[in-house]
Design an enzyme around this catalytic site. Structure first.
Site, PDB file in Angstrom:
ATOM      1  N   GLY A   1     -48.686 170.375  59.781  1.00 19.62           N
ATOM      2  CA  GLY A   1     -47.660 170.483  60.820  1.00 19.62           C
ATOM      3  C   GLY A   1     -48.211 171.465  61.813  1.00 19.62           C
ATOM      4  O   GLY A   1     -48.492 172.588  61.464  1.00 19.62           O
ATOM      5  N   THR A   2     -48.350 171.088  63.043  1.00 21.12           N
ATOM      6  CA  THR A   2     -49.398 171.714  63.828  1.00 21.12           C
ATOM      7  C   THR A   2     -49.115 171.769  65.303  1.00 21.12           C
ATOM      8  O   THR A   2     -48.283 171.050  65.812  1.00 21.12           O
ATOM      9  CB  THR A   2     -50.673 170.847  63.632  1.00 21.12           C
ATOM     10  OG1 THR A   2     -51.251 171.201  62.406  1.00 21.12           O
ATOM     11  CG2 THR A   2     -51.702 171.025  64.716  1.00 21.12           C
TER      12      THR A   2
END
Lengths: 229, 273
Positions: A29-30
């Site tokens: 998750g970025t």
């Protein structure tokens, strides 16, 4: 008797759950991005890897080298993107040996696309490829979930990118200097990290120019100011 | 004038065709049990010799979005108690504005010298939470009630299922996995409480808030902390009376974070640069 939908297909039999992670799978998750400037290209990423709401790694390196001056930003499944990057790294080493010259960024992006498109059902990978070569200078390619290829002046990706579409659209300029581009990438990622719970940690950057690849790092407890080491 | 209620507020049958009223009869039973929407994460608390310290960050998340960063999840209830809430924020607000605040007002209005203390607030909340869960319409929260009661520090937990327990070291959410083991090293049981100083307790809780910021993806580095102690007060007549003192620290930023070592981490396997 109704048959259960297979894989990631939802109950309507049409829509696919693209965010689906396999059991125990770790999510990048970025917030990732890459941007062109006058003289090269900069890649940037946060350093948070999550399994649900648990931060499995708070100092991840999402900027991965596949050749001397061809790097990629990885988002989506950590395992899938690492596997893809390793395979592309291998093919580019082979290219170098067989053709007696380094591959262009376009070649690298093309190999990435082949892998992502052909295996689109199995993969959960959002990639941004950026590279510098003397002939074409800096280049940025974006490969989102479906495996399509998009050449762009700058690209943003990952869950945190949704919060900075406005910021980037407003602050992006053609032919920025290296310093301006660093501030653009840093400002955008700091904003993404601020809003997205799945992004955080340090902000890593890689600057690709005729000088080669230079790493930079900015720390959250210094408000991401500082010289980048 | 049209006397027929079925015709009010909708187009006429003779002009637009017969109204399809099938949606008025539901084929499904009435459902109440919700999902939490805007949420708060961990609350951390620890007893020490002479009081309790409790802390919670200032974040209200909307899924993974860090939506509101100025939320106070520790609330004073009456003179003796702090309630820290994790979970759904709308239910937290309901709890405070519609249940606890009116409760305190009603009790104080009696003006009989009796004040609701921590154990009373706790018992009341436990019963409300269990009652709501039994109606399948829970208040989607995990609460820590901290205060001073019966000459001793008070600390207990109650949640959306109506589960209740008490211990010298407690935490909600991710804190239950990450913070409680750290706190238990300082304070393994009730007997250890009398050897913990206030400074030790505050330091332990602040360290826990740091670990949670490292590891909880729904946390914030800004938090509030409250310390409940008792002190002896000289009244005008020269008598010593016990008074509960609540000290607040707000907008605290985490100190001494460890990030510099990240510079040396490159790649994920074979990469060197």
């Amino acid at each position: 008797m109704e048959s259960k939908p297979t894989g990631n297909l939802s109950i309507d039999g049409i829509h696919v759950d693209m965010e689906h992670l396999k059991k125990g799978e770790v999510n990048l998750g970025t917030s990732i991005m890459a941007a062109l400037f006058d003289g090269g290209v900069i890649l940037g990423a946060d350093s948070r890897t999550t399994t649900g709401a648990y931060i499995a790694n708070r100092i991840t390196d999402k900027l991965t080298q596949v050749h001397d001056t061809i790097w990629c930003c990885r988002s989506g499944s950590a395992a899938d993107t690492q596997a893809i990057a390793d395979i592309v790294h291998y093919y580019l080493q082979l290219y170098n040996v067989q053709n007696h010259e380094p591959p262009t960024t376009e070649v690298a992006a093309s190999i990435f696309q082949e892998l992502c498109y052909s295996n689109k059902d199995q993969l959960s990978a959002g990639l941004i490829i950026a590279g510098y070569d003397a002939r074409h200078k800096g280049e940025v390619y974006s490969i989102p979930l479906g495996g399509s290829l998009h050449k762009q002046r700058y690209a943003i990706g990952g869950s945190g990118s949704t919060y900075i579409y406005g910021y980037c659209d407003a602050n992006w300029k053609e032919n920025m200097t290296e310093g301006e581009c660093i501030e653009f990438v840093k400002g955008a990622l700091a904003e993404a990290v601020k809003w997205d719970g799945s992004s955080g940690g340090v902000i890593r950057m890689v600057v690709l120019t005729e000088r080669g690849a230079e790493r930079k790092i900015f720390f959250p407890d210094e408000d991401y100011k500082g010289n980048g080491q | 004038m049209n006397h027929f209620p079925e015709a009010w507020g909708r187009p006429r049958n003779d002009v637009y065709g017969v109204y399809d009223a099938s949606h008025l009869q539901s084929s499904m039973p009435n459902q109440h049990t919700q999902s939490p929407i805007v949420t708060g994460t961990s609350v951390v608390a620890l007893k020490f010799n002479g009081g309790v310290v409790i802390a919670a960050d200032n974040l209200a998340s909307y899924g993974s979005l860090a939506r509101f960063t100025d939320i106070e999840r520790l609330k004073q209830v009456g003179t003796h108690t702090i309630v820290g809430a994790g979970g759904d924020i709308s239910d937290m607000q309901y709890l405070h504005e519609k249940l606890l605040d009116p409760l305190i007002i009603k009790e104080e209005y009696q003006n009989d010298g009796h004040h609701l203390r921590a154990s009373h607030i706790y018992r009341y909340l436990s019963k409300v939470l269990y009652h709501r869960r039994s109606k399948f319409n829970p208040l989607w929260n995990t609460l820590l009630v901290a205060g001073w009661d019966d000459g001793k520090p008070f600390l207990a937990s109650a949640d959306l299922l109506g589960t209740t327990f008490s211990a010298p070291a407690l935490s909600t959410g991710y804190g239950a996995q990450l913070a409680v083991p750290l706190l238990r090293r300082i304070c393994p049981d009730e007997a250890a409480v009398e050897n913990i100083t206030r400074e030790q307790a505050v330091a332990a809780v602040e360290e826990c808030m740091k670990v949670l910021f490292y590891r909880d993806a729904r946390s914030l580095s800004k938090y509030s902390l409250a310390i409940i102690t008792r002190e002896d007060v000289e009244s005008a007549e020269g008598e010593t009376k016990e008074r509960v003192n609540i000290e607040w620290k707000k907008d605290i930023e985490l100190q001494n974070q460890s990030w510099k070592f990240a510079e040396g981490i490159r790649g994920y396997g074979a990469q060197v640069v």
